[in-house]
Scaffold this motif. Sequence first.
Motif, short mmCIF file in Angstrom:
data_model
loop_
_atom_site.label_atom_id
_atom_site.label_comp_id
_atom_site.label_asym_id
_atom_site.label_seq_id
_atom_site.Cartn_x
_atom_site.Cartn_y
_atom_site.Cartn_z
N LYS A 51 116.70 37.67 -32.37
CA LYS A 51 116.25 36.37 -31.89
C LYS A 51 117.08 35.28 -32.55
O LYS A 51 117.46 35.39 -33.72
CB LYS A 51 114.77 36.15 -32.20
CG LYS A 51 113.84 37.01 -31.35
CD LYS A 51 112.40 36.62 -31.52
CE LYS A 51 111.49 37.43 -30.60
NZ LYS A 51 110.07 37.05 -30.73
N ALA A 52 117.37 34.25 -31.79
CA ALA A 52 118.17 33.14 -32.31
C ALA A 52 117.36 31.85 -32.25
O ALA A 52 116.63 31.60 -31.27
CB ALA A 52 119.45 32.98 -31.50
N LEU A 53 117.44 31.07 -33.29
CA LEU A 53 116.77 29.77 -33.34
C LEU A 53 117.79 28.72 -33.75
O LEU A 53 118.36 28.79 -34.84
CB LEU A 53 115.62 29.81 -34.35
CG LEU A 53 114.87 28.48 -34.57
CD1 LEU A 53 114.21 28.02 -33.26
CD2 LEU A 53 113.82 28.63 -35.66
N THR A 54 118.04 27.79 -32.84
CA THR A 54 118.96 26.70 -33.14
C THR A 54 118.17 25.56 -33.77
O THR A 54 117.20 25.07 -33.20
CB THR A 54 119.66 26.21 -31.87
OG1 THR A 54 120.44 27.27 -31.34
CG2 THR A 54 120.57 25.03 -32.18
N ILE A 55 118.56 25.16 -34.97
CA ILE A 55 117.88 24.10 -35.70
C ILE A 55 118.71 22.83 -35.59
O ILE A 55 119.89 22.82 -35.99
CB ILE A 55 117.66 24.49 -37.17
CG1 ILE A 55 116.76 25.73 -37.22
CG2 ILE A 55 117.07 23.34 -37.97
CD1 ILE A 55 116.53 26.27 -38.60
N PRO A 56 118.14 21.75 -35.04
CA PRO A 56 118.93 20.53 -34.75
C PRO A 56 119.28 19.75 -36.00
O PRO A 56 118.85 18.63 -36.21
CB PRO A 56 118.00 19.74 -33.83
CG PRO A 56 116.62 20.18 -34.21
CD PRO A 56 116.74 21.62 -34.59
N LEU A 57 120.11 20.37 -36.84
CA LEU A 57 120.63 19.69 -38.02
C LEU A 57 121.86 18.89 -37.61
O LEU A 57 122.77 19.42 -36.98
CB LEU A 57 121.01 20.74 -39.08
CG LEU A 57 121.67 20.22 -40.34
CD1 LEU A 57 120.67 19.48 -41.20
CD2 LEU A 57 122.28 21.38 -41.11
N THR A 58 121.90 17.62 -37.97
CA THR A 58 123.05 16.79 -37.61
C THR A 58 124.17 17.05 -38.61
O THR A 58 124.36 16.33 -39.58
CB THR A 58 122.67 15.30 -37.60
OG1 THR A 58 121.53 15.13 -36.77
CG2 THR A 58 123.82 14.46 -37.07
N LEU A 59 124.90 18.13 -38.39
CA LEU A 59 125.98 18.55 -39.27
C LEU A 59 127.29 17.97 -38.76
O LEU A 59 127.77 18.33 -37.69
CB LEU A 59 126.05 20.08 -39.31
CG LEU A 59 127.15 20.71 -40.16
CD1 LEU A 59 126.97 20.34 -41.63
CD2 LEU A 59 127.14 22.22 -40.00
N ASP A 60 127.86 17.06 -39.52
CA ASP A 60 129.07 16.36 -39.09
C ASP A 60 130.31 17.14 -39.53
O ASP A 60 130.65 17.18 -40.71
CB ASP A 60 129.10 14.96 -39.68
CG ASP A 60 130.24 14.12 -39.11
OD1 ASP A 60 131.01 14.65 -38.28
OD2 ASP A 60 130.34 12.94 -39.48
N LEU A 61 130.98 17.76 -38.57
CA LEU A 61 132.20 18.52 -38.86
C LEU A 61 133.46 17.79 -38.42
O LEU A 61 134.54 18.36 -38.42
CB LEU A 61 132.14 19.89 -38.16
CG LEU A 61 130.97 20.80 -38.53
CD1 LEU A 61 131.05 22.10 -37.74
CD2 LEU A 61 130.95 21.08 -40.01
#
Length: 883
Positions: A185-195
């Motif tokens: 199972k995959a869970l995308t966590i809406p972290l605002t990671l600035d790359l």
Amino acid sequence: MGLRPYQQESIDKIQEEWSIGHKKTLLVLPTGTGKTIVFTKLTEELVKQGKRVLIMAHRGELLEQAADKLFKTTGLRAAVEKAESTSIDSFYRVVVGSVQTLQREKRLEQFNPDFFDAIIVDEAHHILSEGYQRVMNYFENADVLGVTATADRGDLRNLGEYFDSLAYEYSLPAAIKDGYLSPIKALTIPLTLDLTGVKQQTGDFSTKDLGTALDPYLYQIADEMAKQCMDRKTVVFLPLVKTSQKFKDILNSKGFQAAEVNGESDDRKEVLQDFDNSKYNVLCNSMLLTEGWDCPTVDTIVVLRPTKVRALYCLDEQTEILTKDGWKKDVEIGEEVAAFNMETNEIEFKPSLAKVRRPLGPDEHFVSLSSPSVDIRVTNKHRMVYDNKRQKGWKVKTAEELAKLTSGVNIPIAGSNKFSGVPLTEDEIKFIGWVMTDGTINKLNGAIAITQSENQPWVDEIEKAIKGCGLKFGKRIFSSTSNFNRHGKMIEWTISHGKPRGRGRELSGWEHLEKYISKDLSPELFEMSEKQFDIMLETIHLADGSKQLGQSWIRRSYHIAKGNKHFIERLQAMALMRGYKANMTVETKGRINPLYVLHLKKKAYANIGSTYDGRPTWTNENHTEETCWCVQNELSTLVTRRNGKVAIVGNCQMIGRGTRLSPGKKELLILDFLWHTERLELCHPASLITKNADVAKKMTEIVEEADGAVDIQDIEEQAEKDVAAEREDALAEQLSAMKKRKRKLVDPLQFEMSIQDSDLTDFVPQFGYQMGPPTKKQTAALEKMGIFPDEIQNAGKAELLLTRLNKRRDAGLATPKQIRFLESRNFQHVGTWNFDSANTMIKRIAANGWRLPRGIKPAEFKPAEKRDTPKYDFDSLVQSFTG
């Protein structure tokens, strides 16, 4: 022990491949599905047939595991061929053997080449190495089975260079669906990671910059993990060791029991054992655990090393990598390779974390540069270390980006390590240098003899060094008849090994220097300081170097020639770690044995690639059908050699793993934090399930739009349908231009899209017999079945297409001609219709003057459910194809 259905089927398929003449066949099973059980039960069947079996592996623990599993599952015991243990004269019909032992010529010659009837190779991706090939060629008449974990398409194509066929493949999705591996199972966590500020290297992210970019978000990530996996067993992958260590401390402050391991951890084994025993519930590492480690109880993976690509950027097959054991064209996982620290300019040996050997991709090509200083040939996206202004520090660009530069750049070719030195005086170092070059050791009494022409100006230096070491010596002058010394006499100094007797007893023999003296250049000298090395180098040069009149003895460049390759290569490795450009050439013209010449100069980088000053420049080559390879390590750089010339380059990227079942474990949860302010094409969890990039992209979109954790296998079917629909739309325009094609036959691409078979659409030949053109029988059979064969490029695609057509015939589904005709009338999804329904509609249209019957709306029409139907006459076609 009862076998699972796929295990028994794989055993049957292997023996079937051998029976039809495919003597070298491959078995692909995902980790955790019992590949060892399969080949031990196969071994049992072969023994019952009176055959002798050799089970080979490259690691001792794999051999022990195979022997143990063989006994537990079948009751058979095996003889061991490893180090001092030998299977010669054993009455056991099974031998487990180490490739390191068996590859030795004397060991092989103890066996008759027909001694083994079958050879099983565990972790078969190693079979292309020189050692394995030596054994396989010796037992060339044996049936061979290679066993490997789930491989991607590139790996299979690479193995197809050796294996004749793929006997059986059990996919990861199938194993999960059948309940033998844990659901993912995959869970995308809406972290605002600035790359956006992270540097791009070969189309991917800089490891160093990723560590810096992650730092501001580590507490936020830990907070999210506390919500999702406080009661789960988690492994976290991070880009740098220092980031991994920092994150471990943060997690512990949040209430986790976290530990950290890396390539330098002295207690790594104990920490992994404690994690396995649940003393810790989180394990942080800097990509150390990507291969060769398994813990079934892990139920959560957090990947904080985002990557944009699945591709692995590589070196060509002629390029070697420096390891602690010398220059190699094949490196094992865990083996220490030389890497360049771009901050300190030092060369460090780091464990290989992952490796790849694969065919060149369809969108790849080699970029090459050949100059007097370096010889480089890498894939176009490979990471290259360079600097255009030396004082500004090292940077990274892709090879094809460097090729576009009009100004010259510097490529590192040596390190500037600080060594502590060895406990030797200057005279002792000089003496050792003279022994390695002009000395011989008497095998009977151990005495050393150093011989030199009396005409040479440095003869006094030899005697001075011997006296400075406090050694007792004898000296004689004699005439030589050799061409080498036709103009003078020779001086020979003799030094005993042990304590001298008689006069001069206060002096010593050379025994106390023994560990430093070797004609291959003793590894005990590797810690020499730069000053000590220069003293030894000058001595070696006086003995075996190319001298020019008018030069002083202390010079900037050296050219040292010897017939001993081991000596030259070890000297090359020592020199490049002390700031020397160190390139090797080989002279063979007019010689019985090759002469190895080492060219040394104090210079740590090479100036290359300028278009305006006449220096050699980069060349973008055309795509070729070649194999490339590479390894990955913590510093993300490699010390390489091609045609004897040294260059320091970047290395490839990698991906992790983990899906075993365990009591109480419901699924493997992957936390995907890879959200960012600028949209980038990242590699996501969907890539574990599908090899199709388009499907993976569509699955990732579905996961990101979901409210919670999503079973990524459940959404694969939806994603495949969406991608198929998009392909249909794109194909419509292409097919509109094909009206002038043969009206009698069906275009194979149109047929593939009609039946929505992704295996056909995405097929890439993997084995030698698949890569050739279709046979005449295949072409004739395809044409009789209604397929236009000219568009089929290879025998593998023809074989797969004929298999599909036969299966459709047996299932009573619509023929290609029926599909083409009805789709030309705008009927939808005719590929799913049965033969009767399609035949009935065509007859109705024919009876109506080839016009649509009243009331029929093709876009909305759905045929009746399939009824029992007689098979239509394809028997003659099948017979013509199968022979």
